[in-house]
Each structure stands twice: as C-alpha cells, then as structure tokens.
Design an enzyme around this catalytic site. Structure first.
Site, PDB file in Angstrom:
ATOM      1  N   SER A 132      69.415  60.783  42.208  1.00  0.00           N
ATOM      2  CA  SER A 132      70.192  62.217  42.191  1.00  0.00           C
ATOM      3  C   SER A 132      71.273  62.189  43.197  1.00  0.00           C
ATOM      4  CB  SER A 132      69.135  63.192  42.808  1.00  0.00           C
ATOM      5  OG  SER A 132      69.758  64.415  43.349  1.00  0.00           O
ATOM      6  N   TYR A 162      62.182  66.343  48.193  1.00  0.00           N
ATOM      7  CA  TYR A 162      62.669  65.718  46.830  1.00  0.00           C
ATOM      8  C   TYR A 162      63.900  64.865  47.263  1.00  0.00           C
ATOM      9  CZ  TYR A 162      65.575  66.034  42.584  1.00  0.00           C
ATOM     10  OH  TYR A 162      66.173  65.691  41.535  1.00  0.00           O
ATOM     11  N   LYS A 200      64.310  60.701  46.239  1.00  0.00           N
ATOM     12  CA  LYS A 200      65.621  60.354  45.673  1.00  0.00           C
ATOM     13  C   LYS A 200      66.083  59.177  46.298  1.00  0.00           C
ATOM     14  CE  LYS A 200      65.104  62.553  41.936  1.00  0.00           C
ATOM     15  NZ  LYS A 200      64.734  61.685  40.623  1.00  0.00           N
TER      16      LYS A 200
HETATM   17  N1  LIG Z   1      68.651  68.822  36.329  1.00  0.00           N
HETATM   18  C1  LIG Z   1      69.418  68.569  37.409  1.00  0.00           C
HETATM   19  O1  LIG Z   1      70.143  69.379  38.323  1.00  0.00           O
HETATM   20  C2  LIG Z   1      68.880  67.040  38.203  1.00  0.00           C
HETATM   21  C3  LIG Z   1      70.059  66.750  39.264  1.00  0.00           C
HETATM   22  C4  LIG Z   1      69.673  65.527  39.734  1.00  0.00           C
HETATM   23  C5  LIG Z   1      68.641  64.593  39.193  1.00  0.00           C
HETATM   24  N2  LIG Z   1      67.864  65.185  38.324  1.00  0.00           N
HETATM   25  C6  LIG Z   1      66.881  64.379  37.943  1.00  0.00           C
HETATM   26  O2  LIG Z   1      66.808  64.088  36.439  1.00  0.00           O
HETATM   27  C7  LIG Z   1      65.420  63.610  36.060  1.00  0.00           C
HETATM   28  C8  LIG Z   1      65.035  64.437  34.912  1.00  0.00           C
HETATM   29  O3  LIG Z   1      64.897  65.813  35.009  1.00  0.00           O
HETATM   30  P1  LIG Z   1      65.753  67.022  34.109  1.00  0.00           P
HETATM   31  O4  LIG Z   1      66.757  67.677  35.143  1.00  0.00           O
HETATM   32  O5  LIG Z   1      66.127  66.440  32.912  1.00  0.00           O
HETATM   33  O6  LIG Z   1      64.294  67.978  34.253  1.00  0.00           O
HETATM   34  P2  LIG Z   1      63.389  68.386  33.130  1.00  0.00           P
HETATM   35  O7  LIG Z   1      62.189  69.321  33.609  1.00  0.00           O
HETATM   36  O8  LIG Z   1      64.105  69.047  31.964  1.00  0.00           O
HETATM   37  O9  LIG Z   1      62.801  66.950  32.442  1.00  0.00           O
HETATM   38  C9  LIG Z   1      62.006  66.114  33.069  1.00  0.00           C
HETATM   39  C10 LIG Z   1      60.992  65.534  32.128  1.00  0.00           C
HETATM   40  O10 LIG Z   1      59.979  64.654  33.033  1.00  0.00           O
HETATM   41  C11 LIG Z   1      58.483  64.892  32.519  1.00  0.00           C
HETATM   42  N3  LIG Z   1      57.668  64.650  33.419  1.00  0.00           N
HETATM   43  C12 LIG Z   1      57.307  65.425  34.567  1.00  0.00           C
HETATM   44  N4  LIG Z   1      56.161  64.673  35.206  1.00  0.00           N
HETATM   45  C13 LIG Z   1      56.044  63.600  34.239  1.00  0.00           C
HETATM   46  C14 LIG Z   1      55.080  62.398  34.439  1.00  0.00           C
HETATM   47  N5  LIG Z   1      54.069  62.521  35.502  1.00  0.00           N
HETATM   48  N6  LIG Z   1      54.942  61.723  33.657  1.00  0.00           N
HETATM   49  C15 LIG Z   1      55.950  61.435  32.635  1.00  0.00           C
HETATM   50  N7  LIG Z   1      56.958  62.503  32.404  1.00  0.00           N
HETATM   51  C16 LIG Z   1      56.790  63.555  33.292  1.00  0.00           C
HETATM   52  C17 LIG Z   1      58.706  66.381  32.014  1.00  0.00           C
HETATM   53  O11 LIG Z   1      57.690  66.799  31.135  1.00  0.00           O
HETATM   54  C18 LIG Z   1      60.154  66.718  31.521  1.00  0.00           C
HETATM   55  O12 LIG Z   1      60.388  66.473  30.013  1.00  0.00           O
HETATM   56  C19 LIG Z   1      64.507  63.945  37.110  1.00  0.00           C
HETATM   57  O13 LIG Z   1      64.317  62.587  37.868  1.00  0.00           O
HETATM   58  C20 LIG Z   1      65.259  64.817  38.258  1.00  0.00           C
HETATM   59  O14 LIG Z   1      64.907  64.628  39.340  1.00  0.00           O
HETATM   60  C21 LIG Z   1      67.986  66.223  37.652  1.00  0.00           C
END
Ligand SMILES: NC(=O)c1ccc[n+]([C@@H]2O[C@H](COP(=O)([O-])OP(=O)(O)OC[C@H]3O[C@@H](n4cnc5c(N)ncnc54)[C@H](O)[C@@H]3O)[C@@H](O)[C@H]2O)c1
Length: 283
Positions: free
Chosen positions: A143, A157, A161
């Site tokens: 992130s 969080y 990260k």
């Molecule tokens: N959305 C944002 O603004 C943002 C910004 C920076 C980083 N991220 C990172 O991006 C990554 C994806 O998140 P996203 O935003 O697409 O959210 P999201 O919730 O849409 O997708 C996350 C996915 O991870 C799965 N998941 C959760 N726990 C799990 C587990 N124990 N084992 C396997 N799968 C699991 C969920 O079912 C989901 O499908 C994460 O690591 C998040 O921290 C997101």
C-alpha cells in the site's frame, strides 16, 4: 518479465485489485490463472470472466493465514497449470479506528492475513521457484501506507504494510538472482476493502460491515481495480520493484527521506565514518 504463456496465481483474486490483476494477466497472454480466495463463490465468478477471455482459470478456496492452505494452493497450481512462474500475494484486510482502540484481535487478524499471508505465499512458492530453476516473479500487494502514513485511524494496517515491504526488500536481497520481486503500493482504489470485515473469522472477532462514509470515499476518489491490474502487469513486464498507482506517493517518500537525511546530518555533522571504521558487513 514476459507474461505470455506463464502460469499465474493471484490470492484475494475474488474481488477488487486481485480480480483486476487476474484479468490483466489473462489479457497479457497468461497460460492460466489460479484465482485463490477465502470466498470461493467470488473466485468462481472471476474464473468465468477469465474463461470468457479464453484463459484457463481455476478457483481455489484458500485461507492465506494458514501455511497448509497455501501449500495446498501451490500443489494444486503446479498440478493444474503444469508450471507456475508468477505469484501475486494480494489478499488483504483492514480494520479502522483510533490506534490505541485497536483490539488484540484487530491486530492479529490483519497481521495474519496481510503479513503471514504474504510470507506463506513467498515461502511456499519461492521454494518451488528455486527448485524449478526457471525465472519467476512474486508481486506482493502492500500500500502507499508501506512508505508513510497518509491518514489517521489505520495504525495497525499501516504496520502490516510496512512488513510487506520489509519482506520484499529482504527477499530480493537473498533471492533476487533467481526470483524477481515487486511491491504494489496502491493509493485509494475502488474495491470492497472497507467491507473486509465480511471475511473476519469468528475466532478473531466478529464480522463487521464497512462504514458508508468510507464506501463513499472509495467510490468518489478510488481508481478502478482494472486499471491497477494493468499497472501491475506493466510493472512485472518492465521488472519494477515498486509499482505505484498514484504519483502523490512521491510526497510520502520524500518526507521520509528528508527526515532521515536531516536527522543523520544533525547527529553526524562531520559526515560518514571512514570505511575502515564501519562495522564489518554493515553499510
Ligand atoms: N482498496 C484500496 O484502496 C487499497 C489500497 C492499498 C492497498 N490495498 C490492498 O489491496 C489488496 C486487495 O484489497 P482490495 O482493495 O482489492 O479489497 P477487496 O476486499 O475487494 O479484496 C480482497 C480479497 O481478499 C480476500 N481475502 C480476505 N481474507 C483472505 C484470506 N484470509 N485468505 C484469502 N483471501 C482473503 C477477500 O475475500 C477479497 O476477495 C489488499 O492487500 C489491500 O490491503 C487496497
């Protein structure tokens, strides 16, 4: 690294950024993609999208918190795809709130998914990549919180990260001659992350719903996850360590660099010690 004809595995690919990465890998000519997620129905839906593009796709119910589940994922991926060269450790969750209000379970849940999950993937696939002797790539989703702290209310969080960046940094030093590493550092992306509580296991606190305010912010300002997927593919193809989605992350990096540089200059005004006075093996 070339993506065409490569076997790929993406964790957390049933939703958001992981789904975007899986679709982009398919568009880049991946031989097949394993869509791993703790929500199998969502993984299956993404596989249907990939198959509609003509890409071999396999759903897999995987809890990245558990090393045995990730080992099973690796075994299944090699069995189904024949070979695997690209792993995206992307599954992640968030719990928000004032730092000192975080519970033990808030901390444990996020560290288990975001940090143990990434480590479990790196170890299970990394060992197999080394044994196969073919060029491989691991992209870990961190992130912009990995290089600074842009917002309040996400201390636990943020710590996870930083750890994701730490693993990638250390692993590339150790294994960089055989395995390439990237760290995806997204800014705000329009996904279901604020509903991450839907997957929170009972033993680590109860499931919870995201706030409407957070939803509105993601929808208003968030980049599309499909665009992030394309950036990840480009980053792997061009062998970038850091993959950024938002150029404003530069401010976080510069702030950290300036603070570090200025404090070293204050504390060591005469500059660095001569080489022979440095600790052996240390910079
Ligand atoms: N959305 C944002 O603004 C943002 C910004 C920076 C980083 N991220 C990172 O991006 C990554 C994806 O998140 P996203 O935003 O697409 O959210 P999201 O919730 O849409 O997708 C996350 C996915 O991870 C799965 N998941 C959760 N726990 C799990 C587990 N124990 N084992 C396997 N799968 C699991 C969920 O079912 C989901 O499908 C994460 O690591 C998040 O921290 C997101």
């Amino acid at each position: 690294m070339e993506i065409r004809q490569k076997g790929c595995v993406v964790t957390g690919a049933g939703s958001g950024i992981g789904r975007g990465i899986a679709l982009a890998l398919a568009d880049a000519g991946a031989r097949g993609v394993v869509v791993a997620d703790v929500q199998l129905d969502r993984a299956e839906a993404v596989c249907s999208e990939l198959e509609a593009k003509g890409t071999m796709a396999r759903p897999f119910l995987c809890d990245v918190r558990r090393s045995e589940s990730v080992e099973q994922l690796a075994e299944m991926a090699w069995r189904e795809l024949g070979h695997v060269e690209i792993l995206c450790n992307n599954a992640g969750v968030i719990a928000t709130g004032a730092g000192f209000d975080a519970t033990d379970d808030d901390l444990r849940w996020q560290f288990e998914v975001n940090v143990y999950g990434v480590f479990n993937g790196c170890r299970a696939f990394g060992r197999r990549f080394l044994a196969s002797g073919t060029k491989a790539w691991i992209c870990n989703t961190a992130s912009h919180h990995a290089v600074g702290t842009p917002t309040k209310g996400v201390a636990t969080y943020v710590a996870t990260k930083h750890a994701v960046l730490g693993f990638a940094d250390a692993f590339r030093l150790e294994y960089g001659e055989s395995i390439g590493f990237s760290v995806l550092c997204p800014g705000i992306i329009n996904t279901d992350l604020w509903d991450a509580g839907r997957n929170r296991p009972a033993e680590l606190g109860s499931a919870f719903e995201g706030s409407d305010q957070n939803h509105a912010a993601l929808e208003a300002y968030g980049m599309s996850p499909e665009t992030v997927g394309k950036l990840v593919v480009k980053g792997i193809q061009t062998e970038e360590f850091f993959i950024w989605t938002h150029p404003y992350s530069m401010e976080l990096i510069e702030k950290r660099y300036r603070e570090g540089r200025d404090s070293i200059q204050r504390q060591w005004p005469d500059g660095p010690l001569p080489m022979h006075k440095r600790t052996p093996g240390k910079v």
